[in-house]
Motif scaffolding. Structure first.
Motif: not given
Length: 180
Positions: A69-77, A79-82, A99-102, A176-180
């Motif tokens: 959950v923390l990994a997904l939250a960090v990735q979500f953060l 994506v959201a910040l970018i 988030t999931v793909a990244g 790759a197309p879905y990772s930020i």
């Protein structure tokens, strides 16, 4: 070239922390040596956030869901910040997909580098007792064993890293197309 130094800084800082969180998740899944000094550093870096999460989110078997959950939250953060810095907007489903793909992309990237280090260590320092070498071996050994069940060694030549690298590269290209 459309490079924004703020976006780069956000990605570097958050992806570094995501790397540490994913490494903790992998270390627990593979049951790596907890007393390894590198493992201890990873635990100390992630415990302030993971320990409170564990009180709310229980583990499922060997899977530490708080780390996931923390990994997904960090990735979500990330994506959201970018998206915020670039002044754009995404649909809620797009946030979930990115988030999931990244997160999966970064997990595959972590395994790619661990495998590469493992292969190089097997050439230059087989059986090394360095804490980093031992940790890399403990992380990659389950992948090697799973692949060796399908592809046997040929007279002492282990081809499993080649097939694992191909699988990781293939999956990374899909994500790759879905990772930020």
């Amino acid at each position: 070239m459309n490079s924004d130094p703020i976006v780069m800084l956000v990605k570097v800082i958050l992806n570094l922390y995501l790397f540490i969180v994913l490494l903790r998740l992998i270390l627990q899944l593979t049951r790596a040596d907890f007393y390894n000094p590198i493992s201890q550093g990873i635990v100390k870096a992630t415990s302030p956030i993971i320990l409170p999460l564990r009180k709310v989110i229980p583990a499922i078997g060997r899977l530490d869901t708080a780390s996931l959950v923390l990994a997904l939250a960090v990735q979500f953060l990330t994506v959201a910040l970018i998206v915020f810095i670039k002044g754009g907007a995404l649909a809620p489903v797009s946030y979930v997909i990115y988030t999931v793909a990244g997160t999966l992309y970064h997990l595959l990237d972590l395994y790619f580098w661990a495998m590469l280090i493992s292969v190089i260590l097997s050439w230059v320092a087989p059986g090394a007792n360095h804490p980093g070498a031992m940790l890399v071996g403990q992380i990659t050994e389950p992948l090697y064993r799973a692949c060796q069940r399908v592809i046997p060694t040929l007279g002492g030549l282990d081809l499993s890293p080649i097939f694992i690298f191909l699988a990781i590269s293939f999956l990374k290209q899909i994500l790759a197309p879905y990772s930020i």
